[in-house]
Scaffold this motif. Sequence first.
Motif, mmCIF file in Angstrom:
data_model
loop_
_atom_site.group_PDB
_atom_site.id
_atom_site.type_symbol
_atom_site.label_atom_id
_atom_site.label_comp_id
_atom_site.label_asym_id
_atom_site.label_seq_id
_atom_site.Cartn_x
_atom_site.Cartn_y
_atom_site.Cartn_z
ATOM 1 N N ALA A 1 0.884 -1.238 -0.137
ATOM 2 C CA ALA A 1 0.007 0.020 -0.118
ATOM 3 C C ALA A 1 0.890 1.163 0.041
ATOM 4 O O ALA A 1 2.000 1.150 0.692
ATOM 5 C CB ALA A 1 -0.760 0.148 1.258
ATOM 6 N N ARG B 1 2.569 -1.042 -5.774
ATOM 7 C CA ARG B 1 1.430 -1.945 -6.417
ATOM 8 C C ARG B 1 1.984 -3.011 -7.049
ATOM 9 O O ARG B 1 1.690 -3.841 -7.840
ATOM 10 C CB ARG B 1 0.992 -0.960 -7.582
ATOM 11 N N VAL C 1 5.116 3.535 -8.390
ATOM 12 C CA VAL C 1 4.174 2.390 -8.503
ATOM 13 C C VAL C 1 4.732 1.221 -7.609
ATOM 14 O O VAL C 1 4.216 0.325 -7.693
ATOM 15 C CB VAL C 1 4.140 2.235 -9.776
ATOM 16 N N PRO D 1 5.923 -2.998 -10.812
ATOM 17 C CA PRO D 1 4.788 -3.356 -11.830
ATOM 18 C C PRO D 1 5.012 -2.860 -13.029
ATOM 19 O O PRO D 1 4.379 -3.292 -13.985
ATOM 20 C CB PRO D 1 3.407 -2.934 -11.186
ATOM 21 N N LEU E 1 4.257 -6.883 -6.915
ATOM 22 C CA LEU E 1 4.221 -8.134 -6.367
ATOM 23 C C LEU E 1 5.067 -8.365 -5.429
ATOM 24 O O LEU E 1 6.312 -8.203 -5.651
ATOM 25 C CB LEU E 1 3.843 -9.201 -7.414
#
Lengths: 122, 851
Positions: free
Chosen positions: A30, A66, A63, A81, A68
């Motif tokens: 987050a 976001r 980013v 990502p 993995l």
Amino acid sequence: MTAPLTVEVDLGSGWTPVCRYDDLVPGRGAAALVDGRQVALFRDRAGTVYAVGNLDPFSGAHVISRGLLGTREGVPVVVSPMHKQAFDLRSGHCPDEPEGPDGTPARLPVWPVRLTPAPSAP
Amino acid sequence: MARTPHLLLVGHGMVGQHFLQTLTRRGGAHRITVLAEEPRPAYDRVHLTSLFSGTTERELSLWEEEFGRQHGIDLRLGDPATAIDREARTVTTRSGAVAGYDTLVLATGSRPFVPPVEGRDTPGCFVYRTVEDVMAVRARARHATAGVVVGGGLLGLEAAGALHAMGLATHVVEFAPRLMAAQVDDGGGSALRRRVEQLGVVVHTGVAARGVEAGEDGTVHRVTLTDGTVIDCGLVVFSAGVRPRDDLARACGLPVGERGGVVVDKGCRTADPAVYAIGECALTSDGKVHGLVAPGYSMAEAAAGRITEESGEFTGSYPAASLKLLGVDVAGFGDAHATGDDALEVTYADSRADVYKKLLLTPDGRLLGGVLVGDTSAYDVLRPLAAAGAPLTSPPEALLFPGGDASGAPSGPAGLPDEALICSCHHVTKATICAAVSEQGCTDVRAVKRCTHAGTGCGSCTGLLTKLVESTLSRSGVAVATGLCEHFPQTRPELYEIVRTHGVTTFSRLIDEHGNGGDGCEVCKPTVASILASLNPRLGNSVHILDGEQAALQDTNDHFLANLQRNGSYSVVPRIPAGEITPEGLITIGEIARDFGLYTKITGGQRIDMFGATVDQLPHIWRRLVDAGFESGHAYGKALRTVKSCVGTDWCRFGVQDSVALAIELELRYRGLRSPHKIKAAVSGCARECAEARGKDFGVIATSAGWNLYVGGNGGMTPRHADLLIADADHDTLVRTIDRFLMFYIGTADRLERTAPWIERMEGGLDHLRSVIVDDALGICADLDALMARHVDTYEDEWRATLEDPERLRRFASFVNAPGTPDPTVRFVTERGQIRPAPVLLPVPEPAVAR
């Protein structure tokens, strides 16, 4: 465990409460805004929380949060990502491409993080 | 405290910037000032032409403000050096500023050579070296229909490619008897010429431009050649070679070569020990001026080495280049023009395919050099072989023939001598890579890269490196891992079977019971997520991809049910089945895009893509879309995208079947179906094939007797036409066959394997596929049918379901501690009446704090 835990990070000017521990989904990240800076928070399957910079040095976009989460040879990593470079969540280093497009080290800032039973920030 | 020595760099091109990076990395304690002529910092001149194909100036830039700040570099743009005073150790600039130096480095590059053609200064004549040149050519080209490039070398063909790409009738004029005279021989030149001519580019060789004439407006109107040819054109690009810019050195008495170039020694030092010269302005110790970037970089490294620790040498470079010009692969290496008794030629020429390959060998079998045109796949192996200079271990013709072995690569890396250079960026030889595998225990390419740095420069050797690592591994008896990743020893089809037969419903259970534990990674998590999504209807699970543990497995696109774009914003694509949409629907999409300020574009799949949404806007946009009756288009998923259609019998005078109705039915049937890769489909209403169905994973083409089903087509990087699976099928047979085709594909394909390579890989190919899904040779068709029936029954719109669930909506917050604050770094500018992402300015990275 009954008291809700609060996640706090220290960007250099003391501990700042950011969110509830339960706000973080295991295996995901987050983004948080702390003193105008973007922090990417992650909680892995074992429950450990990490705080790194949200700016992807390869794309220039904010980013990282976001990406993995995963492990590489046991090392906890987040994978951007945008173009899939991995970053070591403990050191911020990128084992895939040690240098960014400008030749400077591609490294995420890493900040200390702790869990406290203190009430969450408003 | 001792005074910090001052280093002055004159020129900020690619080589100058590489010098700065090498010097600062080596930790040279200098105060650095850079005098640059151009108004912008160093950029990638090699890829200048890509500005015509959408690359931005920003992307070409090699300079980051942070780099300058970090090393305290004083970069002065647009103020070139005009004079050097070696006595006083000062440099004067055009603005009159005077800068002192302890060490001076000249990296002034070269200037384009413009042959003495009459009228060469006419407005509309250009050279091709800087971003400004490209901008000027582009501006002029908008008002021209034809253009002439003077010079048929590497740069000339680059420029011709740019003019051709802008739609100009393009002529190339080359004084030599062939194109790329320096790199290729006559045979290669002819193959190259035929290929270029096939594109519609007119090639004039053995002639020169005689004059440029102006029209009534005083600008370029036509060009006359020495053979009398007259070409009407609106612009001329001179690209007839370059000359070293050595005037500064000349004027201050430094020795320069007869044909130009500042004379330097092996350390790139000029006659004055305080002055260095690197790159295209230098005449190096091998008596040459080097015009390519690779030797320029080597010079920059040599000079930086000398300046910091008195080590570093440049003694010449191995001439080799492999590039794509006007879409044609061309490569030359070593001595491509060797003649006489000492050189033997082996030539392969296929004038039908315009492929030409030549190797030059010594009588004792050592490779001297070669030329490859039209097919450069052998370059990776041949270049290191020639550079190593060792006798060949396999017959030379085996190196040239296409399909020398099963993989199509000639002889493979196993045939390379130990000293062959695999990675020329980091000077890594085959022996070093083999040792990394056999002695240092590296078991995959990634480990070898980390251990040897091979493949971490330009990356062009990665293919060769992978083959070498794999062949070394298998020779040393190590099984080459076929598993998905380090967490799962199984392949994707094996995992699919485990999930299906064991009923494993979570990633945690799968990795703990069948994998190697751990947290998984970016490879196995989305793969397992996709398998679970495909099988969840059968397993009786929630079919929403964001439920439970699955949310943590999804790639960012699936996680936000939208497509991530370059600046961190997302694009939104509602489903428009078969591309059929009412005026009301169009207006609704228009209104939503307008209200949220989104960029809109029609996609290739007959729908509308809306760009520029931030994470927090996505649910608001989708609330409006869902209310208007739209649902997810799954553009973000490895899933069915669209079923494209032509208008069919409803409107078309030629249509023989109702292609729109069938396409809508198929799109609604398979919407939301998760698969190993995206699936695209189309239905054409007659053999004219307006829906381009044979370019799809499955394509249906109407016949007067029913429907023909084609499978395994795709566009993209390796376009392939789909093959006929069944002919003249009735509606039910058609749909049932597609059901089985898709489910068999989902169950047995590898991760990210489209249907085309899946069928190609299948033993027995299309015939086997037909026997399985038409003749039920494996007895699995009932199962495939049931799987698809479950999918159709349980489908729900992901976006509607997301909007209905506050828990699922929580993820769409910009910041976990400030959900109402949009990401301040997502910014846009306006172009052609719509938004586009603002150029990225990298902010100052935070200093890392030790934990």
